[in-house]
Design an enzyme around this catalytic site. Structure first.
Site, mmCIF file in Angstrom:
data_model
loop_
_atom_site.group_PDB
_atom_site.id
_atom_site.type_symbol
_atom_site.label_atom_id
_atom_site.label_comp_id
_atom_site.label_asym_id
_atom_site.label_seq_id
_atom_site.Cartn_x
_atom_site.Cartn_y
_atom_site.Cartn_z
ATOM 1 N N ASP A 1 1.014 3.942 9.387
ATOM 2 C CA ASP A 1 0.549 2.714 8.560
ATOM 3 C C ASP A 1 0.649 1.992 10.552
ATOM 4 O O ASP A 1 -0.397 2.065 10.661
ATOM 5 C CB ASP A 1 1.418 2.386 8.212
ATOM 6 C CG ASP A 1 1.440 0.780 7.319
ATOM 7 O OD1 ASP A 1 0.297 0.146 7.622
ATOM 8 O OD2 ASP A 1 2.180 0.255 7.060
ATOM 9 N N PHE B 1 -1.709 -0.620 -0.969
ATOM 10 C CA PHE B 1 -0.595 0.414 -0.607
ATOM 11 C C PHE B 1 -0.403 1.294 -2.215
ATOM 12 O O PHE B 1 -0.598 1.618 -3.281
ATOM 13 C CB PHE B 1 0.671 -1.005 -1.258
ATOM 14 C CG PHE B 1 2.006 -0.338 -1.549
ATOM 15 C CD1 PHE B 1 2.567 -0.259 0.023
ATOM 16 C CD2 PHE B 1 3.015 -0.246 -1.860
ATOM 17 C CE1 PHE B 1 3.809 -0.492 0.060
ATOM 18 C CE2 PHE B 1 3.628 0.666 -2.437
ATOM 19 C CZ PHE B 1 5.144 0.349 -1.690
ATOM 20 N N LYS C 1 13.223 7.976 4.023
ATOM 21 C CA LYS C 1 12.873 9.404 2.665
ATOM 22 C C LYS C 1 11.976 10.323 2.309
ATOM 23 O O LYS C 1 11.427 11.275 1.793
ATOM 24 C CB LYS C 1 13.927 9.138 1.502
ATOM 25 C CG LYS C 1 15.053 9.018 1.673
ATOM 26 C CD LYS C 1 15.908 8.093 0.011
ATOM 27 C CE LYS C 1 15.761 6.470 -0.171
ATOM 28 N NZ LYS C 1 16.878 5.861 -0.340
HETATM 29 P P1 IMP Z 1 4.688 2.165 10.223
HETATM 30 O O1 IMP Z 1 3.864 3.119 10.859
HETATM 31 O O2 IMP Z 1 5.533 1.828 11.431
HETATM 32 O O3 IMP Z 1 4.279 0.372 9.564
HETATM 33 O O4 IMP Z 1 6.020 2.448 9.199
HETATM 34 C C1 IMP Z 1 5.374 3.464 8.239
HETATM 35 C C2 IMP Z 1 5.828 3.880 6.956
HETATM 36 O O5 IMP Z 1 6.213 2.192 6.247
HETATM 37 C C3 IMP Z 1 5.842 5.471 5.728
HETATM 38 O O6 IMP Z 1 6.204 6.117 6.733
HETATM 39 C C4 IMP Z 1 6.280 4.441 4.565
HETATM 40 O O7 IMP Z 1 7.262 5.420 4.552
HETATM 41 C C5 IMP Z 1 5.958 3.224 5.028
HETATM 42 N N1 IMP Z 1 4.728 2.860 3.884
HETATM 43 C C6 IMP Z 1 3.702 2.584 4.721
HETATM 44 N N2 IMP Z 1 2.880 2.315 3.354
HETATM 45 C C7 IMP Z 1 3.137 2.926 2.178
HETATM 46 C C8 IMP Z 1 2.222 2.632 1.145
HETATM 47 O O8 IMP Z 1 1.016 2.228 1.234
HETATM 48 N N3 IMP Z 1 3.257 3.104 0.287
HETATM 49 C C9 IMP Z 1 4.558 4.035 0.226
HETATM 50 N N4 IMP Z 1 5.298 3.184 1.548
HETATM 51 C C10 IMP Z 1 4.667 2.767 2.445
#
Ligand code: IMP
Ligand code: MG
Length: 188
Positions: free
Chosen positions: A108, A157, A48
């Site tokens: 991330d 975060f 979302k």
């Molecule tokens: P990744 O790249 O697979 O680790 O996941 C990224 C997802 O994690 C993003 O699309 C966000 O939904 C969530 N996410 C990562 N960092 C944050 C943050 O600082 N605040 C809120 N959601 C985060």
């Protein structure tokens, strides 16, 4: 339910103001409009978190374009480390031969995105590029080439502008840091 004043009191520092975000989204929209003129791009988002950025970015385009969404199930960290993601809502659009722009609120570790890109690439789009508003590049575990990037973010975060903590704070018009006591209240 907390009211908005209480919500903003949960934020210790604003990192990107509403104005800064608006200017950046406009900049990204202009660049995309130039690069994708006459290509009727399909902007793809994962629900979302991206819904607010997507709606602003989409309206910042000055060219014909389409939009579609996917949804993935929340995963435990173990499954994610192995690149396992469960698709719970697929695209409605057939992307074969289409110019696809994958739009993310935040990249991330890149693990989820890397799985989804592999999945989309197998459907033979004409092109597949990535646009993200926030990039926590220092936390990246997999190299992902990003064509359009809003802001580089330190390893903090953050919440707001679609980004949540336990489903809250998505509606804040800015992006900021949560106070430590918010995490403490949840035993984190
Ligand atoms: P990744 O790249 O697979 O680790 O996941 C990224 C997802 O994690 C993003 O699309 C966000 O939904 C969530 N996410 C990562 N960092 C944050 C943050 O600082 N605040 C809120 N959601 C985060
Ligand atoms: Mg997300």
């Amino acid at each position: 339910m907390e009211d908005v004043t209480e919500l903003s009191q949960a934020v210790s520092r604003v990192l990107y103001s509403e104005e800064q975000i608006r200017a950046k989204v406009r900049e990204l929209g202009s660049a995309i409009s130039i690069d994708y003129a006459d290509r009727n791009p399909l902007l793809v988002g994962v629900l979302k978190g991206v819904f607010i950025f997507m709606s602003d970015l989409f309206r910042a385009l000055t060219i014909p374009a389409e939009v579609d969404f996917m949804a993935v199930a929340s995963y435990n960290p173990d499954a994610r480390a192995h690149g396992m993601v469960q698709l719970i809502k697929d695209l409605e659009t057939n992307i074969a031969g289409r110019h696809v722009l994958f739009v993310e609120d935040m990249i991330d570790t890149g693990l989820t995105l890397s799985y989804l890109l592999k999945n989309l690439r197998a459907r033979n789009p004409a092109t597949l590029e990535i646009c993200t508003l926030f990039d926590k590049s220092r936390r990246r575990l997999i190299n992902i080439p990003i064509k359009y990037k809003g802001f580089d973010l330190p390893d903090y975060f953050v919440v707001g502008y679609g980004l949540d903590y336990r489903e809250q704070y998505r509606h804040l018009p800015y992006v900021g840091l949560l106070k430590a006591e918010v995490f403490q209240k949840n035993g984190e």
